[in-house]
Each structure stands twice: as C-alpha cells, then as structure tokens.
Write a protein that holds these residues in place. Structure first.
Motif, PDB file in Angstrom:
ATOM      1  N   GLN A 120      33.881 -30.476 -21.713  1.00  0.00           N
ATOM      2  CA  GLN A 120      32.667 -31.033 -22.071  1.00  0.00           C
ATOM      3  C   GLN A 120      32.744 -32.558 -22.524  1.00  0.00           C
ATOM      4  O   GLN A 120      32.236 -33.401 -21.584  1.00  0.00           O
ATOM      5  CB  GLN A 120      31.968 -30.314 -22.890  1.00  0.00           C
ATOM      6  CG  GLN A 120      30.516 -30.839 -22.942  1.00  0.00           C
ATOM      7  CD  GLN A 120      29.590 -30.051 -23.921  1.00  0.00           C
ATOM      8  OE1 GLN A 120      30.079 -29.363 -24.831  1.00  0.00           O
ATOM      9  NE2 GLN A 120      28.151 -30.090 -23.795  1.00  0.00           N
ATOM     10  N   GLN A 123      34.299 -34.633 -19.506  1.00  0.00           N
ATOM     11  CA  GLN A 123      33.261 -34.900 -18.538  1.00  0.00           C
ATOM     12  C   GLN A 123      32.625 -35.898 -18.704  1.00  0.00           C
ATOM     13  O   GLN A 123      31.981 -36.947 -18.134  1.00  0.00           O
ATOM     14  CB  GLN A 123      32.508 -33.274 -18.063  1.00  0.00           C
ATOM     15  CG  GLN A 123      33.268 -32.458 -17.332  1.00  0.00           C
ATOM     16  CD  GLN A 123      32.434 -31.107 -17.301  1.00  0.00           C
ATOM     17  OE1 GLN A 123      31.657 -30.791 -17.964  1.00  0.00           O
ATOM     18  NE2 GLN A 123      32.895 -30.266 -16.297  1.00  0.00           N
ATOM     19  N   LYS A 124      31.885 -35.891 -20.269  1.00  0.00           N
ATOM     20  CA  LYS A 124      31.294 -36.882 -20.694  1.00  0.00           C
ATOM     21  C   LYS A 124      32.076 -38.248 -20.346  1.00  0.00           C
ATOM     22  O   LYS A 124      31.426 -39.543 -20.074  1.00  0.00           O
ATOM     23  CB  LYS A 124      30.945 -36.868 -21.998  1.00  0.00           C
ATOM     24  CG  LYS A 124      29.862 -35.618 -22.197  1.00  0.00           C
ATOM     25  CD  LYS A 124      29.488 -35.384 -23.670  1.00  0.00           C
ATOM     26  CE  LYS A 124      28.330 -34.303 -24.109  1.00  0.00           C
ATOM     27  NZ  LYS A 124      28.216 -34.025 -25.466  1.00  0.00           N
ATOM     28  N   SER A 125      33.156 -38.287 -20.697  1.00  0.00           N
ATOM     29  CA  SER A 125      33.775 -39.493 -20.651  1.00  0.00           C
ATOM     30  C   SER A 125      33.970 -40.260 -19.374  1.00  0.00           C
ATOM     31  O   SER A 125      33.766 -41.350 -18.805  1.00  0.00           O
ATOM     32  CB  SER A 125      35.487 -39.318 -21.061  1.00  0.00           C
ATOM     33  OG  SER A 125      36.052 -40.619 -21.234  1.00  0.00           O
ATOM     34  N   ARG A 127      31.631 -39.499 -16.863  1.00  0.00           N
ATOM     35  CA  ARG A 127      30.339 -40.129 -16.671  1.00  0.00           C
ATOM     36  C   ARG A 127      30.030 -41.420 -17.247  1.00  0.00           C
ATOM     37  O   ARG A 127      29.599 -42.224 -16.608  1.00  0.00           O
ATOM     38  CB  ARG A 127      29.403 -39.055 -17.202  1.00  0.00           C
ATOM     39  CG  ARG A 127      27.840 -39.396 -16.946  1.00  0.00           C
ATOM     40  CD  ARG A 127      27.005 -37.975 -17.328  1.00  0.00           C
ATOM     41  NE  ARG A 127      25.635 -38.400 -17.381  1.00  0.00           N
ATOM     42  CZ  ARG A 127      24.720 -38.535 -18.505  1.00  0.00           C
ATOM     43  NH1 ARG A 127      25.449 -38.145 -19.547  1.00  0.00           N
ATOM     44  NH2 ARG A 127      23.678 -38.672 -18.758  1.00  0.00           N
ATOM     45  N   LEU A 128      30.506 -41.566 -18.560  1.00  0.00           N
ATOM     46  CA  LEU A 128      30.471 -42.850 -19.318  1.00  0.00           C
ATOM     47  C   LEU A 128      31.238 -44.056 -18.585  1.00  0.00           C
ATOM     48  O   LEU A 128      30.637 -45.073 -18.170  1.00  0.00           O
ATOM     49  CB  LEU A 128      30.690 -42.717 -20.732  1.00  0.00           C
ATOM     50  CG  LEU A 128      31.131 -44.067 -21.523  1.00  0.00           C
ATOM     51  CD1 LEU A 128      29.543 -44.500 -21.506  1.00  0.00           C
ATOM     52  CD2 LEU A 128      31.401 -43.770 -22.886  1.00  0.00           C
ATOM     53  N   LEU A 162      27.521 -40.743 -28.122  1.00  0.00           N
ATOM     54  CA  LEU A 162      28.684 -40.513 -26.815  1.00  0.00           C
ATOM     55  C   LEU A 162      29.809 -41.167 -27.049  1.00  0.00           C
ATOM     56  O   LEU A 162      30.987 -40.855 -26.708  1.00  0.00           O
ATOM     57  CB  LEU A 162      27.799 -40.948 -25.574  1.00  0.00           C
ATOM     58  CG  LEU A 162      28.612 -40.843 -24.249  1.00  0.00           C
ATOM     59  CD1 LEU A 162      29.341 -39.247 -24.010  1.00  0.00           C
ATOM     60  CD2 LEU A 162      27.661 -41.302 -22.989  1.00  0.00           C
ATOM     61  N   GLU A 165      32.261 -39.489 -29.237  1.00  0.00           N
ATOM     62  CA  GLU A 165      32.602 -38.120 -28.860  1.00  0.00           C
ATOM     63  C   GLU A 165      33.826 -38.690 -27.864  1.00  0.00           C
ATOM     64  O   GLU A 165      34.765 -37.836 -27.574  1.00  0.00           O
ATOM     65  CB  GLU A 165      31.566 -37.584 -27.973  1.00  0.00           C
ATOM     66  CG  GLU A 165      30.862 -36.877 -28.811  1.00  0.00           C
ATOM     67  CD  GLU A 165      29.636 -35.914 -28.267  1.00  0.00           C
ATOM     68  OE1 GLU A 165      30.173 -34.772 -27.495  1.00  0.00           O
ATOM     69  OE2 GLU A 165      28.740 -36.428 -28.005  1.00  0.00           O
ATOM     70  N   THR A 166      33.537 -39.765 -27.284  1.00  0.00           N
ATOM     71  CA  THR A 166      34.733 -39.997 -26.188  1.00  0.00           C
ATOM     72  C   THR A 166      35.735 -40.916 -26.463  1.00  0.00           C
ATOM     73  O   THR A 166      36.588 -41.461 -25.654  1.00  0.00           O
ATOM     74  CB  THR A 166      33.881 -40.238 -24.662  1.00  0.00           C
ATOM     75  OG1 THR A 166      33.140 -41.616 -24.869  1.00  0.00           O
ATOM     76  CG2 THR A 166      33.015 -39.357 -24.308  1.00  0.00           C
TER      77      THR A 166
END
Length: 271
Positions: A120, A123-125, A127-128, A162, A165-166
């Motif tokens: 997860q 995936q966020k990374s 997207r960022l 975010l 997290e990344t």
C-alpha cells in the motif's frame, strides 16, 4: 590487564588495552594493514559501533516502517569489517569519512534490496511521484507542496502524512534515478566510491555538481535539514530541537526536500 598480541615476522608486539586506546584510528589501521591481526581489526571496528547505532537510530527515527534497529547495527558491523579491508590509504579520503559513507550506503541498500515496504505504501509513493512529475512537466518547474496536494485532492495534513509514509521509497527512487544517470554500478546519493576509476569519478563529480545545484534550489529550511541530517548526522529529535519544530515536521521537511531533488534530477537526466 587486557592485552592484544600483534605478530609481524619473527617478532611479536603485545599491546595493552590502554595502549590501543591511546592510538588514533590511522595508527591502528596502519598496524592492521601491516600485520593482518584480527584482534587489531576488531579493535578498530569496535570504535565505530557507536556511530553505527547512532546512524541506525537516526534512520529508524526518520522512517518508522524501516528495519529493526538491531538488524541495521548487525549489518553495519559487517560493513565495517569489510571497509577496514577495502580502504585504500593512498586515496584522498579520510578513513572516518569512508566508513560513514559506506554505512549510509548500506542503509540505502537495505531499503532497496529488502521487500519490507508494504504494498500500500509503495502504491502511494508511485501515485505521489506521478502527480509531482506531471505537474513539473505542465508547469516547467518543480511544483509546490500545495500544488501537489491539490492535484492529489489532499489537504495539508493529509499530504504531510503521505510524505512521511513514503519517505524511504522517495529516497530509494532518487537513488535509482541517479543510478540510471551513470554508466553502471551502485552508488549512493551522499557518498562516493574512493576506489572508482577516473571516468567513473568524473561522472560522479559531474552528477554531484548538478545535485549541489538542486540542493541550492531548495528552501532554506530544507537545505538546513539535509545538512544537519547528512553532514552533521543529527537525528530527528536533535534537528527538531534546533529548529524549534516537532520531529514529525522535520521528517516531512526532509521528505519534501528529497522529492524536490528527485524532480530536479529527473529533469536534468532526461534533457
């Protein structure tokens, strides 16, 4: 009294722990290189265990999802043992600097090679980074934090979370991007291989010059955080105290700086 026996040829020299403690690192290293004594090697390595633990605590404080502290320390000791054997005193690099760079490179390699990052978060990374890259192309410059947050539909707090997290994924992405800018071989953002060939060193030097320009384009507080973290090797709490902000805020500033450098270097390498 604790002592270490050093053999060189037919004679043997015995050093007490007090004598070893009185020697500087260079003297101890030279003695080991002359004799190959494992006792001397460990005496030198043990001097840097505090640095390993400090750097491990530093990175664990920045990246909450990173490997366990003891795992990093154990890996660091292996890196130190190898560094003592591979260090070339003829190169214009201090042993302490060489060790510090090897340890930081080890931490990056841990992040790159171990599948510890949750799917997860990965995936966020992605997207960022995609949102930031698209904005950079559209605007012709590095987008602001607010612009990226708006593109992602996030408020300020959500965007800051975010980034935190990344954080590791962002740093590894920057490392991978810089790897692609070289002819081959592994490297670290804030280190250089003292044993590199002349052409490799030229590439490293050129890339570092561009990276320095990228750092110069950061906000003053971002430059300060990077300097305190990578050059002074302070941890998040120490930096937070100096800047009079919270430790999570320092982590966010660091992450934002790395994201900015990623975009800056990506534009340079793709031109």
């Amino acid at each position: 009294m604790e002592c270490i026996e050093q053999r060189s040829g037919p004679t043997a020299a015995v050093y007490t722990q007090e004598q070893l403690d009185a020697m500087d690192n260079q003297t101890l290293l030279s003695l080991y290189q002359e004799t190959g004594s494992e006792e001397l090697k460990w005496a030198l390595v043990l001097r840097f265990t505090g640095l390993i633990r400090r750097m491990a605590s530093q990175v664990c404080g920045l990246y909450s999802s990173f490997a366990q502290l003891d795992d990093i320390v154990n890996e660091g000791i292996l890196v130190l043992l190898s560094a003592v054997d591979k260090f070339d005193p003829s190169k214009d690099v201090k042993f302490e600097t060489y060790v510090s760079k090897r340890l930081r490179g080890m931490i990056i390699d841990l992040a790159r090679n171990q599948d510890w990052l949750p799917r997860q978060v990965r995936q966020k990374s992605i997207r960022l980074n995609r949102a930031a890259e698209e904005l950079a192309m559209e605007l012709g410059r590095t987008p602001s934090s607010q612009e990226v947050a708006d593109r992602l539909g996030l408020n300020r707090e959500e965007y800051a979370n975010l980034l935190s997290e990344t954080a590791v994924s962002g740093l590894v992405s920057l490392e991978s991007l810089l790897d692609a800018g070289l002819s081959g071989g592994s490297r670290q953002v804030f280190s250089a291989d003292a044993g590199a060939q002349p052409e490799e060193r030229y590439q490293e030097r050129e890339l570092h010059e561009v990276l320095q320009k990228g750092i110069a384009s950061l906000r003053e507080k971002e430059q300060t955080v990077l300097s305190l973290y990578y050059e002074k090797e302070l941890n998040m709490k120490e930096i937070a105290k100096l800047l009079n902000v919270s430790a999570p805020r320092v982590s966010q500033i660091h992450s934002r700086a790395i994201q900015h450098l990623y975009l800056y270097m990506k534009q340079y390498l793709e031109t």
